[in-house]
Design an enzyme around this catalytic site. Structure first.
Site, PDB file in Angstrom:
ATOM      1  N   ASP A 217      -1.099   0.108   1.876  1.00 49.14           N
ATOM      2  CA  ASP A 217       0.033   0.842   1.331  1.00 49.14           C
ATOM      3  C   ASP A 217      -0.537   1.922   0.403  1.00 49.14           C
ATOM      4  O   ASP A 217      -1.613   1.755  -0.169  1.00 49.14           O
ATOM      5  CB  ASP A 217       0.934  -0.114   0.550  1.00 49.14           C
ATOM      6  N   ASP A 420       1.253  -4.108  -2.869  1.00 49.31           N
ATOM      7  CA  ASP A 420       1.520  -4.644  -4.198  1.00 49.31           C
ATOM      8  C   ASP A 420       2.994  -4.682  -4.562  1.00 49.31           C
ATOM      9  O   ASP A 420       3.359  -5.234  -5.597  1.00 49.31           O
ATOM     10  CB  ASP A 420       0.786  -3.805  -5.259  1.00 49.31           C
ATOM     11  N   ASP A 424       6.457  -4.268   0.184  1.00 43.42           N
ATOM     12  CA  ASP A 424       5.291  -4.620   0.998  1.00 43.42           C
ATOM     13  C   ASP A 424       5.309  -6.084   1.443  1.00 43.42           C
ATOM     14  O   ASP A 424       4.528  -6.461   2.313  1.00 43.42           O
ATOM     15  CB  ASP A 424       3.992  -4.363   0.217  1.00 43.42           C
TER      16      ASP A 424
END
Length: 537
Positions: A217, A420, A424
């Site tokens: 990400d 995080d 996600d």
């Protein structure tokens, strides 16, 4: 009072040299903390009012007052202990196979021992009896201290056959097979806990060993996660840039996205007060709706405004490429159905991001990036990281991240996801291996298979290497355990007896069996040395 009696919300004073007793937030004072017990990082960390602290950290320099937020089994330290304990009891699939083989192996050894007794008692000794007895007697006479020699004088065919059968049973005891996997996992998970790498179990180790692709990400993972406002452009007559920022901050007061925090922080620095805002509605990955002093306000990306029926004129469209070419993210603001302005926000890359991705590619992994930004902004970030265009997925909504992972898995890829945030979590759960930074949200940590206690991206490389090294130790242990039995069983069954007159006694066979277990444990302990050598390079 004892730490066990501290309640959430109470204020505690912690003096220099004392340990933090509970998780909390610094209420007064500032200090440096030794958090090595939790993160494995020896460098002291500066903490001040508003910063979070974890139980087990050591207060080094200043007296502080902290407000307890989590106590007892809910503290970070208690959760780490629970994770490590669980990891050391979760079996890898290869351990299940080893246990199954050991079960069948036991019956096979019992059969071999029975055949050994019947062969020597009924066939071997009657056929070669005198020469074999002479060699045994000669071996005993020449070396009375030889532990390999059987001092029976004269040898009895029944006793000799029985001893050979017992030696087969003893030397083939499958202890090494049973120890091969759990000892390596125990050592590996212990090293990980010391270095701030929490691996949830042996099954995770095996999945890491098969990884082919690792997906990151962007926001908060590859980037620092603290974007800053760089530009504010008012497009509606009668509204200044400060008023635009004030309205945007008022709308974002109901959101928790990093971009929302950036806008709020910038408004605070300019000492702009918030206006009265109500009727908040957040659409993850798109934007926010609210009413500010009775006026409907739409704030978010271009797709969000389009869904609300708000047009973006050509003048604005001409400005967009310049911002996105240097990696800035644009937030659009519309008031009462009209585009009022835009705010450019930029998040800095983590200092270690480029080296981390390079190291992962050196390990033979394909590295990809997911982001909700437009392709132009994503391309600017990817270029600085050395990522090729085919390894970028832009305009990905939170619910689309897990779909990207599923698509990669559908073509046969074994995929790890590093993230995080709350958005996600589905992708972390979908991936073969989910990796979360400890600075992330609780739901992301819960969904992850590996938790990185250090807020440093290079720990991803260490976690993957440790997992691979631990699994390699498991395979080495299993190889030596099987090789030992392949060589030891024939010797115990009397293979050396006709030619050399050497027959292993049950006591000698037991010593060899113990040696095999020691060798497996020793090989597992060598994991610490090999990991230290690799990570110090």
């Amino acid at each position: 009072i004892p730490a066990s009696q501290v309640k959430v919300g109470e204020l505690l004073r912690v003096l220099p040299g004392e340990k933090i007793p509970v998780d909390g937030e610094i209420w007064a004072g500032q200090t440096t903390l030794d958090e090595s017990m939790l993160t494995g990082e020896a460098t002291p960390i500066f903490r001040q009012v508003g910063d979070g602290v974890s139980a087990g950290s050591l207060n080094l320099s200043g007296a502080i007052a902290l407000k307890a937020t989590r106590t007892g089994k809910d503290t970070t330290l208690a959760q780490i202990i629970a994770l490590v304990e669980t990891a050391q009891t979760r079996k890898a699939p290869i351990q299940g196979l080893a246990d199954q083989v050991a079960g069948y192996f036991t019956y096979g050894v019992m059969a071999i021992a029975s055949l050994t007794f019947l062969f020597w008692y009924l066939v071997g000794l009657p056929l070669w009896g005198d020469p074999i007895f002479e060699r045994i007697l000669s071996s005993t006479a020449m070396g009375m201290n030889d532990p390999m020699a059987m001092p029976t004088l004269p040898p009895s065919p029944l006793l000799l056959s029985l001893k050979l059968a017992i030696a087969v049973l003893v030397i083939a005891c499958p202890c090494a097979l049973g120890l091969a996997t759990p000892t390596a996992i125990l050592v590996g998970s212990g090293i990980g806990a010391e270095r701030g790498l929490l691996i949830r179990g042996g099954d995770v180790l095996e999945n890491v060993h098969r990884l082919q692709t690792i997906v990151f990400d962007k926001t908060g993972t590859l980037t620092i996660g603290h974007p800053e406002v760089t530009d504010c452009i008012a497009l509606l007559k009668g509204i200044s840039e400060q008023e635009l920022l004030q309205i945007a901050a008022s709308v974002e007061s109901g959101a928790q996205h990093p971009l929302a925090h950036a806008i709020q922080d910038h408004a605070k620095r300019l000492e702009l007060g918030l206006r009265s805002a109500t009727s908040f509605h957040t659409e993850p990955g798109f934007g926010v709706l609210a009413e500010v002093e009775g006026q409907p306000v739409v704030l978010g990306n271009a797709d969000w405004l389009t869904r609300q029926g708000i047009a973006i004129d050509n003048i604005v469209m001409d400005k967009i490429p310049g911002f996105e070419a240097i990696g800035k993210t644009l937030v659009y603001i519309a008031i009462s159905g009209q585009l009022a302005g835009l705010i450019a926000v930029q998040d800095k890359l983590r200092p270690e991001a480029q080296q981390t991705l390079h190291d992962l590619r050196q390990m033979g992994l394909r590295v990809m990036m997911l982001t909700g930004d437009r392709p132009e902004a994503a391309a600017a970030i990817a270029q600085s990281l050395g990522l090729s265009p085919e390894d970028i997925r832009a305009n990905v909504r939170p619910d689309g991240k897990s779909r990207v992972i599923a698509e990669l898995q559908a073509i046969g890829q074994s995929v790890a996801m590093v993230g995080d945030g709350i958005n996600d979590a589905p992708a972390l759960a979908q991936a073969d291996v989910g990796i979360s930074l400890h600075s992330g949200t609780d739901v992301a940590i819960e969904a992850a298979d590996i938790v990185l206690m250090r807020d440093r991206l290079s720990a991803v490389v260490e976690a993957i290497y440790l997992s691979q090294a631990t699994f390699n130790k498991i395979r080495q242990n299993l190889f030596w355990a099987f090789a030992y039995n392949i060589l030891g069983i024939p010797a115990a069954a009397g293979l050396l007896l006709p030619s050399f007159g050497i027959a292993l006694s049950p006591a000698t066979a037991g010593a060899f069996m113990a040696f095999s277990s020691i060798s497996v444990v020793t090989n597992s302990l060598l994991l610490r040395r090999s990991f230290a050598a690799k990570t110090s390079v």
